[in-house]
Design a protein around this motif. Structure first.
Motif, mmCIF file in Angstrom:
data_model
loop_
_atom_site.group_PDB
_atom_site.id
_atom_site.type_symbol
_atom_site.label_atom_id
_atom_site.label_comp_id
_atom_site.label_asym_id
_atom_site.label_seq_id
_atom_site.Cartn_x
_atom_site.Cartn_y
_atom_site.Cartn_z
ATOM 1 N N HIS A 31 5.390 -50.837 27.533
ATOM 2 C CA HIS A 31 5.650 -50.997 28.655
ATOM 3 C C HIS A 31 4.734 -51.756 29.533
ATOM 4 O O HIS A 31 3.801 -51.377 30.008
ATOM 5 N N HIS A 33 5.196 -52.913 33.840
ATOM 6 C CA HIS A 33 5.490 -53.009 35.397
ATOM 7 C C HIS A 33 6.151 -54.596 35.392
ATOM 8 O O HIS A 33 6.092 -54.591 37.226
ATOM 9 N N TYR A 53 -4.838 -54.677 43.410
ATOM 10 C CA TYR A 53 -4.357 -53.636 42.674
ATOM 11 C C TYR A 53 -3.957 -52.062 42.833
ATOM 12 O O TYR A 53 -5.759 -52.671 43.005
ATOM 13 N N HIS A 54 -3.888 -50.990 42.794
ATOM 14 C CA HIS A 54 -3.817 -49.937 43.579
ATOM 15 C C HIS A 54 -5.023 -49.524 42.732
ATOM 16 O O HIS A 54 -5.770 -48.774 43.377
ATOM 17 N N TYR A 55 -5.689 -49.896 42.094
ATOM 18 C CA TYR A 55 -6.922 -49.376 41.134
ATOM 19 C C TYR A 55 -8.073 -50.039 42.184
ATOM 20 O O TYR A 55 -8.868 -49.081 42.199
ATOM 21 N N ARG A 176 14.828 -46.845 34.580
ATOM 22 C CA ARG A 176 13.731 -45.890 34.803
ATOM 23 C C ARG A 176 14.464 -44.784 35.729
ATOM 24 O O ARG A 176 15.125 -45.787 36.595
ATOM 25 N N SER A 229 8.655 -40.567 34.834
ATOM 26 C CA SER A 229 7.261 -40.068 34.484
ATOM 27 C C SER A 229 7.945 -38.305 34.931
ATOM 28 O O SER A 229 8.415 -38.659 36.347
ATOM 29 N N MET A 265 6.968 -39.964 30.000
ATOM 30 C CA MET A 265 5.254 -40.320 30.628
ATOM 31 C C MET A 265 4.750 -38.567 31.511
ATOM 32 O O MET A 265 5.245 -38.616 32.393
ATOM 33 N N LEU A 278 0.123 -46.404 46.277
ATOM 34 C CA LEU A 278 -0.403 -46.244 44.695
ATOM 35 C C LEU A 278 -1.218 -46.321 44.476
ATOM 36 O O LEU A 278 -1.229 -45.207 42.505
ATOM 37 N N TRP A 332 -3.107 -44.232 28.337
ATOM 38 C CA TRP A 332 -1.917 -44.317 30.022
ATOM 39 C C TRP A 332 -3.010 -44.148 30.581
ATOM 40 O O TRP A 332 -3.379 -43.027 31.104
ATOM 41 N N TRP A 333 -2.428 -45.296 31.623
ATOM 42 C CA TRP A 333 -3.615 -45.016 32.977
ATOM 43 C C TRP A 333 -5.030 -45.089 33.229
ATOM 44 O O TRP A 333 -5.583 -45.567 32.758
ATOM 45 N N ASP A 362 1.150 -51.543 31.147
ATOM 46 C CA ASP A 362 1.157 -50.738 32.129
ATOM 47 C C ASP A 362 0.479 -52.113 33.266
ATOM 48 O O ASP A 362 1.041 -51.819 33.855
ATOM 49 N N ARG A 364 0.920 -54.662 35.953
ATOM 50 C CA ARG A 364 1.747 -54.722 37.556
ATOM 51 C C ARG A 364 1.353 -55.684 37.780
ATOM 52 O O ARG A 364 2.482 -56.226 38.269
HETATM 53 O O1 HDL Z 1 4.537 -44.447 36.390
HETATM 54 C C1 HDL Z 1 4.450 -44.940 35.658
HETATM 55 O O2 HDL Z 1 4.764 -46.026 34.501
HETATM 56 C C2 HDL Z 1 2.729 -45.091 36.231
HETATM 57 O O3 HDL Z 1 2.034 -45.906 35.418
HETATM 58 C C3 HDL Z 1 2.490 -45.652 37.508
HETATM 59 O O4 HDL Z 1 3.349 -46.640 37.298
HETATM 60 C C4 HDL Z 1 1.080 -46.445 37.707
HETATM 61 O O5 HDL Z 1 1.377 -46.521 39.201
HETATM 62 C C5 HDL Z 1 0.293 -47.215 37.256
HETATM 63 O O6 HDL Z 1 0.886 -48.348 37.456
HETATM 64 N N1 HDL Z 1 -0.050 -46.925 35.979
HETATM 65 O O7 HDL Z 1 -1.034 -47.830 35.192
#
Ligand code: HDL
Ligand code: ZN
Length: 416
Positions: A31, A33, A53-55, A176, A229, A265, A278, A332-333, A362, A364
């Motif tokens: 998984h 992005h 990155y949004h984090y 998705r 998700s 998810m 995000l 995850w996340w 994950d 991105r």
């Molecule tokens: O829904 C998802 O796939 C999550 O992973 C979101 O994209 C989230 O913003 C993300 O990037 N988490 O790591």
């Protein structure tokens, strides 16, 4: 060589062998992005994308509670990156996992991070091309292939799918489902523009047209699984929920027909702070009864499941012991942090043996593949080594061959 890899290892030989086998295992990342370079600007890569990155954006606002989100978003991306670098890396030690990740990427690329100004680093990234840099990242991360997150209802992505393009075999497609199923009937107009004769009312005809959308796009993308998700409030059965009806009457029949897994998810509380965009999503404790009920009522569907709440991960392990068509995957996340990866991986090995997938990145931003897998290998390896050490202590012959076989089962298999 043949004799040695089948020779039972001494206890203190185990950890180095696990580390070697894990570092040389070309991983399948189920998984991400990221995008095939054929998707052009949809493939995010490079220093400014890493730093915005949004984090890291969420962490910037914690460092600067005086900063108004809109004033941040109005900055051009390089200036956003400059601000993140200054606040999180220069004025403070970059101790968070997301900050550390940027440093791991720069270090693995052989770049010096000890600078106040980013221009020298930006010059290096500007010397890369997307395809060449993709090769570099896959090599450094030692990844065989990644699974994308593909949304035909996103016009910027759809336009690429509608042309012919040579697929990069390292990028598998995933359909998705969020944009087509969530907040029904909001997706009606977009689905209708794509030629699917759906109406707000979830009549038999509308359900059939949604199944046609799913089927046609799984075929067009050669999607290897379908993912969605879900909020903590998602329940099955739930006769009042359009989402539950769409999922069980449209998604599951098509996944069964296509013989592809359905990925769940679960646990996202969307946009608790919309100003962060995000970065504005949170998590909630979800209902594992729902996961068990889906596994029970759809025994010929294969559910790949990840959940966002730490407590749910334990419940999901037990549910997976009851239903072989549940495959827990990833940390995850908000769970993708060393302390939690370690706990969750040990728990899964103890409860599930090898019948789960320990991690996905994950990622991105393409470059993140380097750090997310570097960091995960450093955690998953020692956890596994301790388990093999326990076997050796119990008199079991642990060999490099067996370790290689087991790691491939855990981290180099396709969703099936
Ligand atoms: O829904 C998802 O796939 C999550 O992973 C979101 O994209 C989230 O913003 C993300 O990037 N988490 O790591
Ligand atoms: Zn994701």
């Amino acid at each position: 060589m043949e004799k040695t890899i089948n020779t039972p290892l001494l206890p203190d030989q185990i950890a180095p062998v696990v580390e070697r086998e894990l570092s040389t295992l070309p991983i399948v990342d189920i998984h991400t992005h990221t995008f095939d370079p054929a998707f052009g600007p949809l493939l995010l890569w490079g220093l400014d994308e890493l730093l915005t990155y949004h984090y890291l954006v969420a962490e910037l606002f914690r460092a600067r509670p005086d900063l108004k989100p809109e004033s941040f978003w109005s900055l051009p991306k390089p200036r956003q990156a400059d601000l993140v670098w200054h606040e999180l890396f220069r004025l403070r030690s970059p101790l968070s996992e997301a900050c550390r990740g940027v440093l791991t990427v720069l270090n693995r690329l052989g770049l010096n991070p000890d600078t106040d100004r980013l221009e020298t680093l930006r010059t290096w990234f500007r010397s890369q091309t997307p395809r060449q840099y993709t090769d570099t990242v896959f090599r450094l991360a030692n990844i065989r292939k990644v699974y994308m997150t593909n949304d035909p209802l996103d016009p910027t992505e759809r336009v690429v799918w509608e042309q012919h393009f040579d697929r990069d075999p390292r990028f598998e497609a995933v359909l998705r489902l969020d944009s087509a199923l969530m907040k029904w009937p909001e997706p009606v107009s977009t689905l209708r523009t794509l030629g699917y004769d759906v109406e707000e009312a979830l009549t038999g005809k509308t359900l059939a047209e949604i199944r046609r959308y799913l089927s046609e796009w799984i075929d067009r993308m050669d999607a290897r699984y379908a993912a969605i998700s879900l909020p903590p409030t998602f329940h099955y059965p739930d006769t009042d929920s359009a989402l539950t009806l769409l999922y069980t009457r449209c998604v599951l029949p098509v996944c069964r027909e296509k013989q592809i897994p359905a990925a769940l998810m679960i646990g996202v509380k969307k946009q608790v702070n919309p100003a962060l965009r995000l970065a504005g999503d949170s998590l909630g404790r979800s209902d594992v009864d729902t996961v068990e009920a889906l596994a029970r009522d759809f025994p010929d569907c294969r559910f790949w499941v990840t959940m966002l709440s730490r407590e749910n991960m334990h419940e999901l392990c037990v549910a997976a012991r009851k239903f072989a068509n549940l495959v827990p995957f990833g940390c995850w996340w908000f769970l993708n942090n060393p302390s939690l990866i370690e706990e969750i991986t040990a728990m899964r090995l103890e409860l599930l043996g090898l019948s789960f997938v320990p991690q996905h990145s994950d990622a991105r931003v393409l470059d993140q593949l380097i750090y997310k897998w570097d960091h995960s290998r450093r955690i998953i390896g020692p956890v596994l080594a301790r388990k093999y050490h326990d076997l050796a202590t119990a008199g079991w012959p642990v060999t490099a061959t067996a370790i290689r076989r087991d790691l491939a089962a855990l981290l180099a298999r396709d969703p099936a």
